[in-house]
Design a protein around this motif. Structure first.
Motif, PDB file in Angstrom:
ATOM      1  N   ALA A  47       0.849  -1.185   0.000  1.00 40.27           N
ATOM      2  CA  ALA A  47       0.000   0.000   0.000  1.00 40.27           C
ATOM      3  C   ALA A  47       0.884   1.234   0.000  1.00 40.27           C
ATOM      4  O   ALA A  47       1.714   1.415   0.895  1.00 40.27           O
ATOM      5  N   LEU A  48       0.720   2.075  -1.021  1.00 37.94           N
ATOM      6  CA  LEU A  48       1.537   3.278  -1.187  1.00 37.94           C
ATOM      7  C   LEU A  48       0.735   4.502  -0.758  1.00 37.94           C
ATOM      8  O   LEU A  48      -0.252   4.861  -1.394  1.00 37.94           O
ATOM      9  N   HIS A  49       1.164   5.124   0.337  1.00 37.10           N
ATOM     10  CA  HIS A  49       0.482   6.281   0.906  1.00 37.10           C
ATOM     11  C   HIS A  49       1.305   7.539   0.642  1.00 37.10           C
ATOM     12  O   HIS A  49       2.527   7.512   0.783  1.00 37.10           O
ATOM     13  N   GLY A  50       0.642   8.633   0.324  1.00 39.85           N
ATOM     14  CA  GLY A  50       1.350   9.903   0.158  1.00 39.85           C
ATOM     15  C   GLY A  50       0.521  10.876  -0.650  1.00 39.85           C
ATOM     16  O   GLY A  50      -0.373  10.480  -1.401  1.00 39.85           O
ATOM     17  N   ASP A  51       0.819  12.136  -0.488  1.00 35.57           N
ATOM     18  CA  ASP A  51       0.121  13.182  -1.226  1.00 35.57           C
ATOM     19  C   ASP A  51       0.467  13.104  -2.711  1.00 35.57           C
ATOM     20  O   ASP A  51       1.406  12.399  -3.118  1.00 35.57           O
ATOM     21  N   LEU A  52      -0.255  13.862  -3.506  1.00 31.14           N
ATOM     22  CA  LEU A  52       0.041  13.977  -4.936  1.00 31.14           C
ATOM     23  C   LEU A  52       1.492  14.400  -5.135  1.00 31.14           C
ATOM     24  O   LEU A  52       1.992  15.276  -4.424  1.00 31.14           O
TER      25      LEU A  52
ATOM     26  N   ILE B  71      -0.909  -0.821  -4.481  1.00 38.49           N
ATOM     27  CA  ILE B  71      -2.111  -0.002  -4.368  1.00 38.49           C
ATOM     28  C   ILE B  71      -1.736   1.437  -4.038  1.00 38.49           C
ATOM     29  O   ILE B  71      -1.182   1.711  -2.969  1.00 38.49           O
ATOM     30  N   GLU B  72      -2.060   2.338  -4.962  1.00 35.70           N
ATOM     31  CA  GLU B  72      -1.941   3.766  -4.692  1.00 35.70           C
ATOM     32  C   GLU B  72      -3.270   4.252  -4.123  1.00 35.70           C
ATOM     33  O   GLU B  72      -4.322   3.781  -4.526  1.00 35.70           O
ATOM     34  N   TRP B  73      -3.212   5.190  -3.195  1.00 27.32           N
ATOM     35  CA  TRP B  73      -4.410   5.725  -2.531  1.00 27.32           C
ATOM     36  C   TRP B  73      -5.207   4.589  -1.884  1.00 27.32           C
ATOM     37  O   TRP B  73      -6.381   4.403  -2.155  1.00 27.32           O
ATOM     38  N   PRO B  74      -4.593   3.812  -0.986  1.00 28.53           N
ATOM     39  CA  PRO B  74      -5.245   2.617  -0.433  1.00 28.53           C
ATOM     40  C   PRO B  74      -6.250   2.892   0.689  1.00 28.53           C
ATOM     41  O   PRO B  74      -6.880   1.954   1.186  1.00 28.53           O
ATOM     42  N   GLU B  75      -6.441   4.132   1.083  1.00 31.33           N
ATOM     43  CA  GLU B  75      -7.216   4.438   2.278  1.00 31.33           C
ATOM     44  C   GLU B  75      -8.612   3.818   2.285  1.00 31.33           C
ATOM     45  O   GLU B  75      -9.056   3.298   3.312  1.00 31.33           O
ATOM     46  N   ILE B  76      -9.319   3.831   1.164  1.00 34.02           N
ATOM     47  CA  ILE B  76     -10.675   3.278   1.123  1.00 34.02           C
ATOM     48  C   ILE B  76     -10.678   1.761   1.306  1.00 34.02           C
ATOM     49  O   ILE B  76     -11.687   1.177   1.711  1.00 34.02           O
ATOM     50  N   ALA B  77      -9.557   1.116   1.063  1.00 33.22           N
ATOM     51  CA  ALA B  77      -9.476  -0.345   1.117  1.00 33.22           C
ATOM     52  C   ALA B  77      -8.842  -0.868   2.402  1.00 33.22           C
ATOM     53  O   ALA B  77      -8.650  -2.080   2.537  1.00 33.22           O
ATOM     54  N   MET B  78      -8.541  -0.012   3.348  1.00 39.28           N
ATOM     55  CA  MET B  78      -7.769  -0.432   4.524  1.00 39.28           C
ATOM     56  C   MET B  78      -8.370  -1.639   5.243  1.00 39.28           C
ATOM     57  O   MET B  78      -7.642  -2.533   5.665  1.00 39.28           O
ATOM     58  N   ASP B  79      -9.688  -1.704   5.348  1.00 34.11           N
ATOM     59  CA  ASP B  79     -10.329  -2.832   6.029  1.00 34.11           C
ATOM     60  C   ASP B  79     -10.281  -4.113   5.211  1.00 34.11           C
ATOM     61  O   ASP B  79     -10.587  -5.181   5.718  1.00 34.11           O
ATOM     62  N   LYS B  80      -9.919  -4.026   3.954  1.00 33.12           N
ATOM     63  CA  LYS B  80      -9.882  -5.189   3.059  1.00 33.12           C
ATOM     64  C   LYS B  80      -8.473  -5.736   2.856  1.00 33.12           C
ATOM     65  O   LYS B  80      -8.290  -6.765   2.223  1.00 33.12           O
ATOM     66  N   LEU B  81      -7.466  -5.024   3.353  1.00 32.68           N
ATOM     67  CA  LEU B  81      -6.079  -5.424   3.115  1.00 32.68           C
ATOM     68  C   LEU B  81      -5.650  -6.503   4.093  1.00 32.68           C
ATOM     69  O   LEU B  81      -6.040  -6.489   5.258  1.00 32.68           O
ATOM     70  N   PRO B  82      -4.827  -7.455   3.638  1.00 31.98           N
ATOM     71  CA  PRO B  82      -4.362  -8.512   4.537  1.00 31.98           C
ATOM     72  C   PRO B  82      -3.422  -7.980   5.619  1.00 31.98           C
ATOM     73  O   PRO B  82      -2.826  -6.905   5.479  1.00 31.98           O
ATOM     74  N   GLN B  83      -3.304  -8.747   6.684  1.00 28.72           N
ATOM     75  CA  GLN B  83      -2.454  -8.365   7.820  1.00 28.72           C
ATOM     76  C   GLN B  83      -1.007  -8.113   7.412  1.00 28.72           C
ATOM     77  O   GLN B  83      -0.349  -7.250   7.968  1.00 28.72           O
ATOM     78  N   ASN B  84      -0.507  -8.870   6.450  1.00 28.14           N
ATOM     79  CA  ASN B  84       0.908  -8.752   6.069  1.00 28.14           C
ATOM     80  C   ASN B  84       1.158  -7.680   5.009  1.00 28.14           C
ATOM     81  O   ASN B  84       2.231  -7.637   4.409  1.00 28.14           O
ATOM     82  N   THR B  85       0.178  -6.796   4.771  1.00 27.45           N
ATOM     83  CA  THR B  85       0.375  -5.707   3.822  1.00 27.45           C
ATOM     84  C   THR B  85       1.555  -4.855   4.255  1.00 27.45           C
ATOM     85  O   THR B  85       1.699  -4.524   5.433  1.00 27.45           O
ATOM     86  N   ILE B  86       2.404  -4.511   3.300  1.00 26.50           N
ATOM     87  CA  ILE B  86       3.505  -3.575   3.561  1.00 26.50           C
ATOM     88  C   ILE B  86       2.990  -2.181   3.228  1.00 26.50           C
ATOM     89  O   ILE B  86       2.590  -1.922   2.095  1.00 26.50           O
ATOM     90  N   HIS B  87       2.964  -1.317   4.219  1.00 26.73           N
ATOM     91  CA  HIS B  87       2.519   0.061   4.027  1.00 26.73           C
ATOM     92  C   HIS B  87       3.753   0.940   3.868  1.00 26.73           C
ATOM     93  O   HIS B  87       4.653   0.901   4.704  1.00 26.73           O
ATOM     94  N   ILE B  88       3.781   1.717   2.789  1.00 31.37           N
ATOM     95  CA  ILE B  88       4.874   2.651   2.544  1.00 31.37           C
ATOM     96  C   ILE B  88       4.290   4.059   2.588  1.00 31.37           C
ATOM     97  O   ILE B  88       3.444   4.412   1.771  1.00 31.37           O
ATOM     98  N   TYR B  89       4.733   4.837   3.565  1.00 25.73           N
ATOM     99  CA  TYR B  89       4.288   6.220   3.727  1.00 25.73           C
ATOM    100  C   TYR B  89       5.381   7.124   3.164  1.00 25.73           C
ATOM    101  O   TYR B  89       6.527   7.075   3.625  1.00 25.73           O
ATOM    102  N   ILE B  90       5.019   7.937   2.170  1.00 25.04           N
ATOM    103  CA  ILE B  90       5.989   8.773   1.468  1.00 25.04           C
ATOM    104  C   ILE B  90       5.691  10.230   1.783  1.00 25.04           C
ATOM    105  O   ILE B  90       4.567  10.698   1.583  1.00 25.04           O
TER     106      ILE B  90
END
Length: 134
Positions: free
Chosen positions: A32-37, A103-122
């Motif tokens: 999951a790739l998190h970050g502003d535009l 996944i870019e912009w994963p926020e809407i899917a957070m409850d659907k992501l598996p436990q082992n998801t790697i979250h990258i905050y940029i």
């Protein structure tokens, strides 16, 4: 996963980091790739895909198509998704169970992501970027 922090000074360092990171991924794995535009989510995804599927792979942004597939890699952009029910329609559950899923912009899917998801905050870090992996 223990939190890891990377400070990248420029685009070349971001590409080098993404190439190294790509080599650690095995399906099924969700990133999951998190970050502003403009923070580099698409650059990281594109580099991962090219590393794993070949430098000549054409990697358009999935902003308007919502998902692009590359033989075992699925690249989602959920920016325009407004309802969680749309995630199944575009194949996110299947991809999560079978592919390397970026996944870019994963926020809407957070409850659907598996436990082992790697979250990258940029985030911005001077002229470069700070990546926090969780």
């Amino acid at each position: 996963m223990t939190e890891k922090i990377y400070l990248l000074n420029n685009l070349n360092e971001m590409h080098a980091w993404a190439r190294d990171f790509a080599k650690t991924l095995r399906a099924p794995q969700t990133v999951a790739l998190h970050g502003d535009l403009g923070m580099g989510k698409s650059e990281i995804a594109r580099t991962i895909i090219k590393t794993l599927r070949g430098e000549n792979t054409v990697v358009p942004s999935p902003t308007f198509t919502l998902v692009q597939s590359y033989d075992g890699i699925s690249h989602f952009d959920l920016y325009r998704i407004s309802d969680v029910s749309e995630l199944e329609e575009i194949g996110l559950p299947y991809a999560i169970d079978n592919d390397i899923t970026l996944i870019e912009w994963p926020e809407i899917a957070m409850d659907k992501l598996p436990q082992n998801t790697i979250h990258i905050y940029i985030t911005q870090n001077g002229n470069g970027r700070k990546l926090v992996l969780q």
